[in-house]
Design an enzyme around this catalytic site. Sequence first.
Site, short mmCIF file in Angstrom:
data_model
loop_
_atom_site.label_atom_id
_atom_site.label_comp_id
_atom_site.label_asym_id
_atom_site.label_seq_id
_atom_site.Cartn_x
_atom_site.Cartn_y
_atom_site.Cartn_z
CG ASN A 151 -0.78 3.64 -4.27
OD1 ASN A 151 -1.04 3.63 -3.07
ND2 ASN A 151 -1.69 3.42 -5.20
CB THR A 152 -1.25 7.30 -1.68
OG1 THR A 152 -1.65 8.62 -1.29
CG2 THR A 152 -2.18 6.28 -1.06
N GLY A 153 0.09 8.11 0.91
CA GLY A 153 -0.06 8.15 2.36
C GLY A 153 1.11 7.65 3.16
CE1 TYR A 208 -8.39 0.77 8.98
CE2 TYR A 208 -8.74 1.64 11.19
CZ TYR A 208 -7.93 1.45 10.08
OH TYR A 208 -6.64 1.94 10.08
CB SER A 219 -5.24 1.54 14.12
OG SER A 219 -5.94 2.72 14.49
N GLY A 271 0.81 -1.21 0.00
CA GLY A 271 0.00 0.00 0.00
C GLY A 271 0.84 1.26 0.00
N GLY A 301 2.25 4.61 3.64
CA GLY A 301 3.10 3.63 2.96
C GLY A 301 4.13 4.28 2.06
#
Length: 286
Positions: free
Chosen positions: A20-22, A171, A147, A18, A24
């Site tokens: 590709n953004t954020g 989640y 989290s 994951g 990660g």
Amino acid sequence: MNRIPDVDMTDKVVIVTGSNTGIGKAIARDLALMGATVVLACRSRERAEAAASDIIDQTDNQQVDVMLVDLSSQDSIRDFCERFRGKYERLDVLINNAGVWPSERALTVDDIELTWATNVLGYFLLTNELIELLRKSAPARIVNVASGFAGQLDLDDVQFERRRFEGWRAYRQSKQANRMLTWTLAERLEGSGVTAHAIHPGGVSTELFREWRGPMAFFQSIYDRVASRTPTQGADTATYVAVAPKLENVTGGYWFNRRQRRRKFYDVTAMKQLWELCERMTQRAD
């Protein structure tokens, strides 16, 4: 927080899911800055290649690779691992970061609820498929992005077949499972030279919430403006746990802001039941 500039990751191979953004992407950039060969394990080729180009530009490290995987599909995970083992002879750090927070209940190609399939079984299967390579590369590390927003795990109804589905609840239970599986993994790997930790990145504004609508989207937008961390700040603890030299022989922790925290949800019986459930749910069909 201070970066970790003195760690040389040259000749080390790292997977960040994951990425590709954020968070990660920020973790991948941190590790590329240290000289690591970083594999961006992502679902979208276009977005992953754009992220890889950004990371290369920012770090001058050309060893940033894109390999496609859909973490909600068990066949895709197994195919990714086979391709990875064919391309790389070692794996020094595995960072399980990819996650979803769907607003409505959906099933994957494996007929499993999407949140559980991606956030829990994706971590579990990918790690177990690569565990022998991690052992051969020891000392090696596994970092699971969990989290602080965790709880309400129902081992008798992980797919919300009886309960009313709510995205936040799905989640939240997945993040409790991430912690519990990490501690079981750490114990199973004791003495192997492979360590495993779970981390809390803090409240970070990411694309995780892109499907939200209505009041939840409104409150998240306010939170983003007044309290949220940046992806770089959220990545800090994961990067630290992945590379800090003093943690080479430390395992089984739950971390936030570079400090170990209380291992809430540490329940030996429940952890065993969860592990066995994940084994059954990822068993290859004959």
